[in-house]
Structure formats: C-alpha cells, structure tokens
Design a protein around this motif. Structure first.
Motif, PDB file in Angstrom:
ATOM      1  N   ASP A   1       0.829  -1.207   0.000  1.00  0.00           N
ATOM      2  CA  ASP A   1       0.000   0.000   0.000  1.00  0.00           C
ATOM      3  C   ASP A   1       0.861   1.255   0.000  1.00  0.00           C
ATOM      4  OD1 ASP A   1      -2.301  -1.541   0.033  1.00  0.00           O
ATOM      5  OD2 ASP A   1      -2.521  -1.465   2.221  1.00  0.00           O
TER       6      ASP A   1
ATOM      7  N   CYS B   1       2.389   1.931  -3.389  1.00  0.00           N
ATOM      8  CA  CYS B   1       1.413   2.577  -4.270  1.00  0.00           C
ATOM      9  C   CYS B   1       1.261   4.058  -3.915  1.00  0.00           C
ATOM     10  CB  CYS B   1       0.075   1.875  -4.158  1.00  0.00           C
ATOM     11  SG  CYS B   1      -1.267   2.718  -5.017  1.00  0.00           S
ATOM     12  N   GLU B   2       1.053   4.315  -2.621  1.00  0.00           N
ATOM     13  CA  GLU B   2       0.786   5.690  -2.183  1.00  0.00           C
ATOM     14  C   GLU B   2       1.988   6.611  -2.388  1.00  0.00           C
ATOM     15  OE1 GLU B   2      -0.272   5.096   1.844  1.00  0.00           O
ATOM     16  OE2 GLU B   2      -2.106   3.978   1.371  1.00  0.00           O
TER      17      GLU B   2
ATOM     18  N   HIS C   1      -3.173  -6.264  -3.505  1.00  0.00           N
ATOM     19  CA  HIS C   1      -3.126  -4.870  -3.069  1.00  0.00           C
ATOM     20  C   HIS C   1      -2.674  -3.958  -4.201  1.00  0.00           C
ATOM     21  CE1 HIS C   1      -3.684  -4.793   1.444  1.00  0.00           C
ATOM     22  NE2 HIS C   1      -3.780  -6.081   1.154  1.00  0.00           N
ATOM     23  N   LEU C   2      -1.658  -4.379  -4.954  1.00  0.00           N
ATOM     24  CA  LEU C   2      -1.162  -3.523  -6.033  1.00  0.00           C
ATOM     25  C   LEU C   2      -2.161  -3.425  -7.179  1.00  0.00           C
ATOM     26  CD1 LEU C   2       2.656  -4.352  -6.285  1.00  0.00           C
ATOM     27  CD2 LEU C   2       1.549  -2.361  -5.249  1.00  0.00           C
TER      28      LEU C   2
ATOM     29  N   SER D   1      -5.369  -3.590  -6.931  1.00  0.00           N
ATOM     30  CA  SER D   1      -6.412  -2.689  -6.459  1.00  0.00           C
ATOM     31  C   SER D   1      -5.945  -1.239  -6.575  1.00  0.00           C
ATOM     32  CB  SER D   1      -6.771  -3.021  -5.012  1.00  0.00           C
ATOM     33  OG  SER D   1      -7.706  -2.100  -4.493  1.00  0.00           O
ATOM     34  N   CYS D   2      -4.692  -1.025  -6.196  1.00  0.00           N
ATOM     35  CA  CYS D   2      -4.110   0.316  -6.278  1.00  0.00           C
ATOM     36  C   CYS D   2      -4.036   0.784  -7.723  1.00  0.00           C
ATOM     37  CB  CYS D   2      -2.710   0.308  -5.671  1.00  0.00           C
ATOM     38  SG  CYS D   2      -1.673   1.674  -6.200  1.00  0.00           S
TER      39      CYS D   2
ATOM     40  N   ARG E   1      -7.295   1.880  -8.880  1.00  0.00           N
ATOM     41  CA  ARG E   1      -7.650   3.191  -8.326  1.00  0.00           C
ATOM     42  C   ARG E   1      -6.936   4.303  -9.071  1.00  0.00           C
ATOM     43  NH1 ARG E   1      -6.777   0.670  -3.318  1.00  0.00           N
ATOM     44  NH2 ARG E   1      -4.873   1.894  -3.020  1.00  0.00           N
ATOM     45  N   ARG E   2      -5.741   4.038  -9.520  1.00  0.00           N
ATOM     46  CA  ARG E   2      -4.987   5.058 -10.253  1.00  0.00           C
ATOM     47  C   ARG E   2      -5.358   5.092 -11.727  1.00  0.00           C
ATOM     48  NH1 ARG E   2       0.236   6.423  -7.568  1.00  0.00           N
ATOM     49  NH2 ARG E   2       1.092   6.740  -9.667  1.00  0.00           N
TER      50      ARG E   2
END
Length: 371
Positions: free
Chosen positions: A283, A286-287, A323-324, A326-327, A330-331
């Motif tokens: 996470d 990604c952030e 997780h990636l 999903s990230c 989102r991006r």
C-alpha cells in the motif's frame, strides 16, 4: 477538591492524546532486510529509496544490505533470517528456474518458493575497455581476458550468458576474472584484463563518482546492430542506450548497448504478521510511488506501476499482487494478467545439501555448489 478533579482530567486528557498519537503512527515492530548489490551500484540506492520512501511510512524498519549481486540475493532471500526483500536480475531468476526444470533439486528448493513483487527497470550492460584498446564493438571481445564480476553477482550471469549467446561457447577458463567493479577498472587500467563487464542502471555511481583522470583512460564498447553476434544476444537481452547526459564529464555521444530487467522479489510467506506487514508495504509503495519517481534514483522514472503477465514458472506474491492491482485500478492504470498461487505457511528453510558430483559452471555462478 476542584484542583484534584482538574488534575485528574488533565492526566486523562494527556493519556487520551498519547493513545491517539500511537494509534495514528504505524507500528514499527517489523525489522526486515533487503539485499541489494555492490556498494557503489544502483541496486543499493534503489534499496535505500524503498527503505526511506516506502518501508518507513509503512512502519517497517528496512535495513539495506550490500551484496555481491543477484545470485547471492536469491540465496539470502531464501535462507537468511530477516531478509524479506531482494533485488534480482531477470536472467539470474530465469537461470535458477532453468536449472530447477532440468532436475537440479537444490535450484528447485531455492527458487520455487520465491515470488515477484513487481518489475522495476532495465539495467544497462557496460563493456568497458582501455582507451587505447583496438576494440570498438561488443562482438570483438571473443578470446579476450574478461572480468565477469564476482561469483554470485548478476553481472557474472549476464556476462557468461551473453558470451555464450554471441559465440556459441563458454568464456575460456584462463580468460575469466571475477573482480568487483572497482577492482575490474583498476585491473583494466594496468592491463591485467582486456574487458570489464559491469551491469548497473544509469547513472551509475561507480562512474559519476570516478576520478576524471581515471575516466579519461577508459571507454565503453558499442553494440553493432548488424552483426550475427548481436542477433543472437537479442534472444535474451534487449538493445539499450547509455546516454551521454548520464555521464556528461565522460561520454561525448550516446553509446548503444544491451540491457537486463531488474525485479523486486520476496518469499511466499503465510504467517499473518508477515503478510500484514508486506501488505502495508504494498500500500505504501502505491501511495508513495510518485515520491519515489520524484526524489529517488533517476531509474525510478523508468519504473511503471504495473504487473505485466509473467513467463512460465514466474509468479507474483498473491497478497501484494491483490493490493497492487487494487491500487493500479484506483490510479486508473491498466491491469494486465492475473496470477494465482496459494500462500504457504512460513517455515524456516534448510540450506541445500552439498552436491556429491562435480559442480557445473552454471551451478557455480548461481551459488548452488556445496561448500
């Protein structure tokens, strides 16, 4: 009485504030290691960026460990306690898989539980010679004395694989030197070797920090696209350019060469705490990806936050992959491929048993020989 009440309320308020601060701060109980590369190489700088801009915000104390390179990193990732992340060249990872598929049990024990987090960037391959060398292009290194890099390094794998691809034979044993980057440059200058093979993402600290007088004594061989040796080399490696802008005090022009991909690697962990910590790492990756590209090593600008399809035998680490992906969604980036693998319960692995038969050159490069 009022004073007592106020004192109690103040103490309660302080306790409440302290608890909120603790709750807002990531736990820092996870102390992990990442194995990288030589002290003046690109890998160790990439590891430092991950520690500072990704692990730290996730509450993970990530210790950046130098190493000889990719093959040693695979071994340490698999068997050294505390090592949870590693940087590995694609040709080294594939060499382990090939050895495993050919029946080498130690290679299978070592590589099959490892998982990829994501591809990073391409590393340029430098074929360095003295300025007075008659050689001009990479295909001229046949039968020359060559430093392939330390045994256990990705450079050694790349150098030997490339030589075999280009010339359909191994480097003659009497022509092989296994020197560190710094020692190889020194040996080159005093004419103990003819070629130093160095794999590093540009701009490489080895060259940017080098004494100008020393730089003036060395140069890089160019890739000739029109020869058969290059055609064969491109079966595994890709054309690339070492840019003059990366080394303005050294190069007068761009230099065509070959490249190999770097990957961030972990293990197929199953313990709840480890999975949770690595999910936080994903996470945070990604952030803080934009921060990596803005403040990290220039190579981060070439990294894409994506998980492309993998070749047979390669697998992403499922929790981080979820997780990636999903990230990435989102991006609003394109998500490609889908891999799956069951998360196994983490166990303390045992080191491979010593080979009873003579060790092959490939096993020696991959550190699969018995001690």
């Amino acid at each position: 009485m009022l004073k007592t009440i106020l004192t109690g309320l103040t103490a309660l308020l302080s306790l409440l504030i302290a608890s909120l601060v603790v709750a807002a701060t990531p736990a820092t109980s996870a102390h992990y290691k990442i194995v990288t590369g030589q002290e003046r190489g690109t890998y160790i700088q990439i590891g430092a960026d991950l520690a500072k801009y990704v692990a730290q915000p996730a509450g993970i104390d990530l210790e950046v460990m130098p190493s000889k390179g990719s093959a040693e990193n695979v071994q340490r990732m698999r068997f050294e306690p505390g090592v949870k992340l590693a940087l590995v060249q694609s040709d080294v990872y594939q060499a382990y898989l090939d050895m495993a598929n050919s029946g080498n049990a130690d290679a299978g024990t070592t590589i099959r539980p490892l998982r990829l987090i994501m591809p990073l960037y391409n590393e340029e391959i430098y074929f360095v010679v003295r300025n007075d060398s008659p050689m001009k292009t990479i295909n001229e290194i046949k039968d020359k004395v060559i430093s392939i890099g330390p045994i256990g390094s990705g450079t050694a794998q790349s150098a030997t694989t490339l030589y075999h691809l280009m010339f359909n034979q191994a480097i003659p044993e009497q022509n092989v030197q296994s020197l560190s980057n710094e020692d190889a440059i020194a040996a080159l200058v005093v004419k103990k070797i003819d070629v130093a093979v160095i794999v590093a993402g540009q701009p490489a600290k080895l060259f940017t920090d080098m004494n100008p007088d020393l730089l003036s004594q060395i140069r890089i061989l160019r890739l000739d696209p029109n020869v058969s040796e290059t055609t064969r080399a491109k079966e595994t490696y890709f054309p690339a350019t070492i840019r003059q802008s990366s080394y303005p005090n050294w190069l007068k022009d761009d230099v065509p060469t070959l490249t190999v991909k770097a990957f961030l690697v972990t293990y197929d962990y199953g313990l709840r705490d480890t999975v949770s910590n690595l999910n936080r790492f994903a996470d945070s990756l990604c952030e803080n990806f934009d921060t990596l590209q803005e403040k990290g090593h220039p190579k981060w600008k070439q990294v894409k936050l994506e998980l492309p399809p993998l070749t047979k035998g390669w697998q992403y680490y499922p929790p981080i992959e979820r997780h990636l992906r999903s990230c990435i969604a989102r991006r609003a980036s394109m998500s490609t491929g889908n891999t799956s693998a069951s998360v196994q319960q983490q166990q303390q692995p045992s080191a491979p048993k010593a080979n009873k038969r003579p060790c092959s050159d490939q096993e020696r490069l991959l550190l699969l020989c018995g001690k």
